[in-house]
Design a protein around this motif. Structure first.
Motif, PDB file in Angstrom:
ATOM      1  N   ASP A 121      34.447   1.434  -9.986  1.00  0.00           N
ATOM      2  CA  ASP A 121      34.992   2.194  -8.859  1.00  0.00           C
ATOM      3  C   ASP A 121      36.194   1.434  -8.296  1.00  0.00           C
ATOM      4  O   ASP A 121      36.533   0.338  -8.739  1.00  0.00           O
TER       5      ASP A 121
ATOM      6  N   HIS B 167      40.004   3.185  -9.057  1.00  0.00           N
ATOM      7  CA  HIS B 167      41.227   3.530  -8.322  1.00  0.00           C
ATOM      8  C   HIS B 167      42.019   2.230  -8.235  1.00  0.00           C
ATOM      9  O   HIS B 167      41.793   1.417  -7.332  1.00  0.00           O
TER      10      HIS B 167
ATOM     11  N   HIS C 257      35.513   4.820 -14.282  1.00  0.00           N
ATOM     12  CA  HIS C 257      35.968   5.319 -12.969  1.00  0.00           C
ATOM     13  C   HIS C 257      36.552   4.180 -12.155  1.00  0.00           C
ATOM     14  O   HIS C 257      35.907   3.130 -12.007  1.00  0.00           O
TER      15      HIS C 257
ATOM     16  N   HIS D  57      29.583   8.812  -9.808  1.00  0.00           N
ATOM     17  CA  HIS D  57      28.461   8.565  -8.879  1.00  0.00           C
ATOM     18  C   HIS D  57      27.193   9.345  -9.188  1.00  0.00           C
ATOM     19  O   HIS D  57      26.264   8.803  -9.732  1.00  0.00           O
TER      20      HIS D  57
ATOM     21  N   HIS E 226      34.675  13.064  -8.046  1.00  0.00           N
ATOM     22  CA  HIS E 226      33.530  12.423  -7.378  1.00  0.00           C
ATOM     23  C   HIS E 226      32.512  13.521  -7.067  1.00  0.00           C
ATOM     24  O   HIS E 226      32.892  14.574  -6.547  1.00  0.00           O
TER      25      HIS E 226
END
Ligand SMILES: [Zn+2]
Length: 471
Positions: free
Chosen positions: A331, A78, A76, A280, A243
């Protein structure tokens, strides 16, 4: 055309992460094309190669002083958030306030900035042992496209699961993001379809897969979640990602808006199953952990982000004991603010040991080897792959050699495998992806890092200026 066969030998230990969890002293590995051909001790493989001249190595790499592991999997991320590192995280903001402050900065993202930030994130990941990376891009201002980050990964040779994220529920409709950053749902679905057709490869050893990833319960509609699931499931191997259950605020939002807890809401939309992985899952109940295991849904644990945003401690031990598929993610690096994947495995190990009210401290809650397994086998399972995450013949030739003969590991060679996690995280010395050398002697061949960093800092400055954060 000759097939590349790389022979990595003389490793202090080769950690296979195979089903028997073999760790081979004086280990060696031979690749053939994109896959692992043979694994054993250096003595065994020397003899095997001598007896099979048709598989003679095209290149030999002496891994003396190194621990060799499977390449790490980041579940995961970004990428674009490397542009906004340290905004708000220094002082400290919880998730919703942090997002509301950053949405207006991210609104200035351009295709060039997206491409360069993806390269920065990928370079940092590569140098910290990542070989397979899932990225979640959910905002598309100013003509940005998922293709911009796919191009960045292609240039560096990284195995990428590009997830087509989305936001459709703006402020005026009760969502968290500003109306100016959300897209129309028919456009999101059409673009998702285009990306699957253009880039998705469902075959074994694929370098590129697409998943669909509406951003979160507080930024998309129920209908978009349902339609995204239907679209993904009409194609082989297209995963679903979002998420979920990140904060107590999100629990509250879901209860108020839908009358359901986050996992119940996801289940009501058809979002529970072996093709789904959630980022998460900090706040599941014991019953919800059991339901995750029973339905095969996966969880990507992001410990640094959960600490920086004060989201909480995810019950990873309970999930592993229940049989939940758990992997690891750094993340986005505006809530970390780093992309060091081995460092993230160390954080996972440390955070599980810490207690909080209702959750006693326990030093043996997660071992170094379990943390390494989360980052390798765990990540492979998380992304629904049975061809990465371990060094076994037929699996992808994705590996990392970590030097443990330097300062950080001096005195720790009684257990050099545990030392990878317990000592200061090392940089990757050598990395292979798909049987190709992508990191050599701690560098990324062909990448002009200083020029990239300068361009990236320019993009970041322009974003801050545009948002009025800097004169
Ligand atoms: Zn995230």
């Amino acid at each position: 055309m000759t097939t590349d066969r790389l022979y990595v030998h003389n490793a202090l230990v080769l950690v296979t992460m195979d089903d028997a969890r073999r760790e081979i002293a004086d280990g060696a590995l031979l690749t053939e094309g994109p896959a692992v051909l043979a694994v054993g001790t250096t003595t065994e493989l020397d003899a095997w190669i001598a007896a099979h001249p048709e598989h003679a190595p095209t290149r030999r790499i002496d891994a003396r002083g190194c621990v060799v592991t499977p390449g790490l999997v980041n579940g995961h991320h970004h990428f674009y958030q490397t542009l906004t590192r340290s905004i708000g995280t220094g002082h400290g903001l919880a998730l919703f306030d942090w997002l509301k402050m950053l949405y207006r900065v991210w609104a200035g993202l351009t295709p060039d900035a997206l491409h360069d930030s993806s390269q920065v994130a990928l370079a940092e990941l590569l140098l910290s042992g990542a070989t397979t990376v899932a990225d979640h891009l959910y905002l598309y201002p100013n003509g940005c496209r998922l293709d911009d980050s796919i191009a960045a990964a292609d240039a560096l040779g990284v195995r990428l699961h590009a997830t087509r994220g989305s936001m459709s529920l703006g402020e005026s409709a009760g969502g968290l993001p500003p109306d100016s950053l959300v897209e129309r749902e028919d456009a999101i679905l059409a673009e998702s379809q285009r990306l699957i057709e253009a880039w998705h490869d469902p075959e074994p050893l694929a370098l590129r897969r697409i998943a669909l990833a509406p951003c979160s319960p507080f930024s998309v509609s129920a209908d978009l979640m349902r339609q995204s699931a239907a679209l993904a499931r009409s194609h082989r191997g297209v995963g679903l990602h979002t998420h979920l259950a990140e904060t107590i605020d999100e629990d509250r939002f879901c209860l108020e808006r839908f009358g359901l807890r986050p996992l119940d809401y996801a289940e009501s939309l058809g979002w529970l199953g072996p093709d789904v992985w959630f980022a998460h899952m900090v706040h599941p109940s014991a019953e919800e952990v059991a339901r995750l295991a029973a339905t095969g849904a996966g969880v990507c644990h992001c410990p640094s982000s959960n600490m920086i945003l004060a989201s909480g401690i995810a019950p990873i031990r309970a999930m592993l004991d229940a049989g939940v598929r758990v992997g690891l993610g750094v993340d986005g690096s505006a809530s970390n603010d780093g992309n060091h994947l081995l460092g993230e495995a160390r954080q996972a190990m440390l955070l599980q040991r810490v207690g909080w009210p209702g959750f006693e401290s326990r030093a043996d809650r997660l071992s170094a080897r379990e943390a390494l397994a989360l980052a390798t086998r765990g990540g492979a399972a998380l992304l629904g792959r049975d061809d990465i995450g371990q060094l076994t013949p037929g699996f992808a030739a994705d590996l990392v050699a970590w030097r443990v003969d330097g300062l950080a590991h001096a005195g720790a060679l009684g257990d050099p495998v545990a030392a990878l996690l317990t000592c200061t995280p090392a940089p990757a010395w050598l990395t292979l992806i798909h049987g190709r050398v992508v990191v050599e002697d701690g560098q990324i061949p062909g990448l002009e890092l200083p020029a990239l960093i300068e361009r990236h800092n320019g993009h970041a400055r322009r974003l801050r200026q545009r948002a009025g954060l800097e004169g």
